[in-house]
Design an enzyme around this catalytic site. Structure first.
Site, mmCIF file in Angstrom:
data_model
loop_
_atom_site.group_PDB
_atom_site.id
_atom_site.type_symbol
_atom_site.label_atom_id
_atom_site.label_comp_id
_atom_site.label_asym_id
_atom_site.label_seq_id
_atom_site.Cartn_x
_atom_site.Cartn_y
_atom_site.Cartn_z
ATOM 1 N N SER A 1 5.590 9.784 -0.201
ATOM 2 C CA SER A 1 5.056 9.343 0.889
ATOM 3 C C SER A 1 5.280 9.986 2.167
ATOM 4 O O SER A 1 4.465 9.817 3.039
ATOM 5 C CB SER A 1 5.883 7.682 0.940
ATOM 6 N N HIS B 1 1.446 4.871 -3.218
ATOM 7 C CA HIS B 1 0.751 5.505 -2.295
ATOM 8 C C HIS B 1 -0.564 6.098 -2.851
ATOM 9 O O HIS B 1 -1.259 7.262 -2.336
ATOM 10 C CB HIS B 1 1.336 6.646 -1.459
ATOM 11 N N LYS C 1 0.256 -2.123 0.121
ATOM 12 C CA LYS C 1 -0.529 -1.011 0.864
ATOM 13 C C LYS C 1 -1.924 -1.109 0.765
ATOM 14 O O LYS C 1 -2.653 -2.010 1.359
ATOM 15 C CB LYS C 1 0.125 0.234 0.355
#
Length: 394
Positions: free
Chosen positions: A184, A212, A241
């Site tokens: 990340s 991610h 996310k």
């Protein structure tokens, strides 16, 4: 509470402030998006995990609103007592189908998922071999396990093999390799084909935190395994996310893994079930993400455009191809100064510094989003150039 204890806390806070490491939160008065409202200003947002721009998607909001009216506000319980609804199982099945696994289990956050994974599956006879740059939630989860711990330098396959051999020499019953799919703070993709080859050679299991990557990398956004052609055995991930940006995490993998987690994973057993609105919104987000090739193409176009612009301007960037583009600055105060200068120019970023990243490796981690347009990207590049010259960075 004693005066001495509070004075001790104040002293610690003063030391954090003096070192330039104090973190301050900024209030956003509106939804997450490519442009956000901060007070009476509108800023271009370059530091959200909103990769596909789904955080304010009208279909996701509508799905959440419908669930709110149909299922209520919250579950008021853990699932094994009185908290499971059909929505929860529907989302678990959707995650498993999306990522090609037998089943999935939901958590309040991926931090909780990683916190419950290792302790449940492994005992003192086993070993965990962890990448040195793994997320804090993996580090904490590994600490909770009684398994013997080994660490290898980031993406160093020779060192990984050395640690696998050591685990064998130490008599490990089972070996589990764990890595971020995308790191990340750096944007690097894990070397999953090489990790898979070593795991197969030494009889190890692979677990990947794909927070991610899921939703925006690989075919249909199915993550780092699909991107690299090397599927992990177990995947942990988030809905906080790319997949809607709300909250909630999951683990997906073989059926016996999920079944045992449902019986023994403490963060699952002792945390409330996901709220119905979050569950329904996340279901819709997966549906949209699977078909969002146009958004993924736009995201990668922005990534190339922004990276090229900053490189030509003279900024030091970590190499990579993901939408995470770290601008390296070295010292914490330098990162904070650039963040403030960009804020004055209506670009919303955040400085990252110790203990989030190593000492001397402070940076501004910029992140691209399909919620941005070409005008936003050009404006942001210009703002970086202007601020960088003002501060003597370029």
């Amino acid at each position: 509470m004693t005066v001495a204890f509070l004075d001790h806390l104040r002293s610690t806070l003063s030391q954090i402030e003096a070192a330039g490491l104090y973190k301050r939160e900024r209030e956003i008065s509106g939804p997450q998006g490519g442009r956000i409202a901060v007070g009476d200003r509108t800023l271009i947002n370059l530091c959200a995990n909103n990769y596909l721009g789904l955080a304010d998607h009208p279909e996701i909001i509508a799905a959440a609103e419908t669930a709110l009216h149909q299922y209520g506000f919250g579950m008021a319980s853990v699932r094994f007592i009185c908290g499971t609804q059909d929505l929860h199982r529907e989302l678990e099945r959707a995650v498993a189908a999306y990522l090609g696994k037998d089943d999935a289990i939901l958590f309040a956050a991926c931090f909780d998922a990683n916190g419950g994974l290792f302790e449940t599956l492994l005992g003192p006879e086993d070993s965990i071999i962890s990448d040195a740059l793994n997320h804090a939630s993996i580090i904490d989860g590994v600490r909770l396990s009684k398994a013997k711990r080994y660490r290898y330098a980031t993406s160093d396959m020779d060192e990984l093999e050395t640690q696998l051999k050591q685990a064998d020499a130490d008599g490990a019953r089972f070996k589990l390799i764990v890595t971020d799919g995308v790191f990340s703070m750096d944007g690097y993709v894990a070397k999953l084909p090489e990790i898979r080859a070593l795991a197969d050679r030494y009889g190890a299991i692979i677990a990947v935190d794909d927070c991610h990557a899921t939703g925006h990398l690989g075919p249909q956004g199915r993550g780092s395994g699909a991107l690299t052609g090397a599927e992990p055995d177990i995947i942990t991930g988030t809905f906080g996310k790319t997949l809607g940006g709300a909250m909630g995490g999951f683990i997906t993998g073989p059926q016996p893994v999920i079944d045992l987690l449902r019986q023994r994973a403490r963060p699952y057993l002792f945390s409330n079930a996901l709220a119905p609105a979050v569950t329904a919104g996340s279901l819709k987000a997966i549906e949209i993400a699977k078909a969002a090739d146009d958004r993924r193409d736009l995201l990668m176009r922005h990534t190339r455009r922004f990276r090229d612009g900053l490189s030509k301007a003279g900024f030091e960037l970590l190499p990579g191809e993901t939408p995470i583009i770290p601008v390296m600055l070295g010292e914490a105060t330098r990162a904070q100064d650039l963040a403030k200068a960009l804020d004055r120019r209506c670009v919303y970023v955040a400085g990252f510094f110790f203990p989030v990243v190593p000492q001397g490796k402070a940076r501004i981690r910029t992140q691209m989003s399909a919620a941005l347009d070409d005008t936003d990207i050009d404006f942001a590049i210009g703002a970086f150039e202007d601020a960088g010259r003002e501060l003597g960075i370029i």
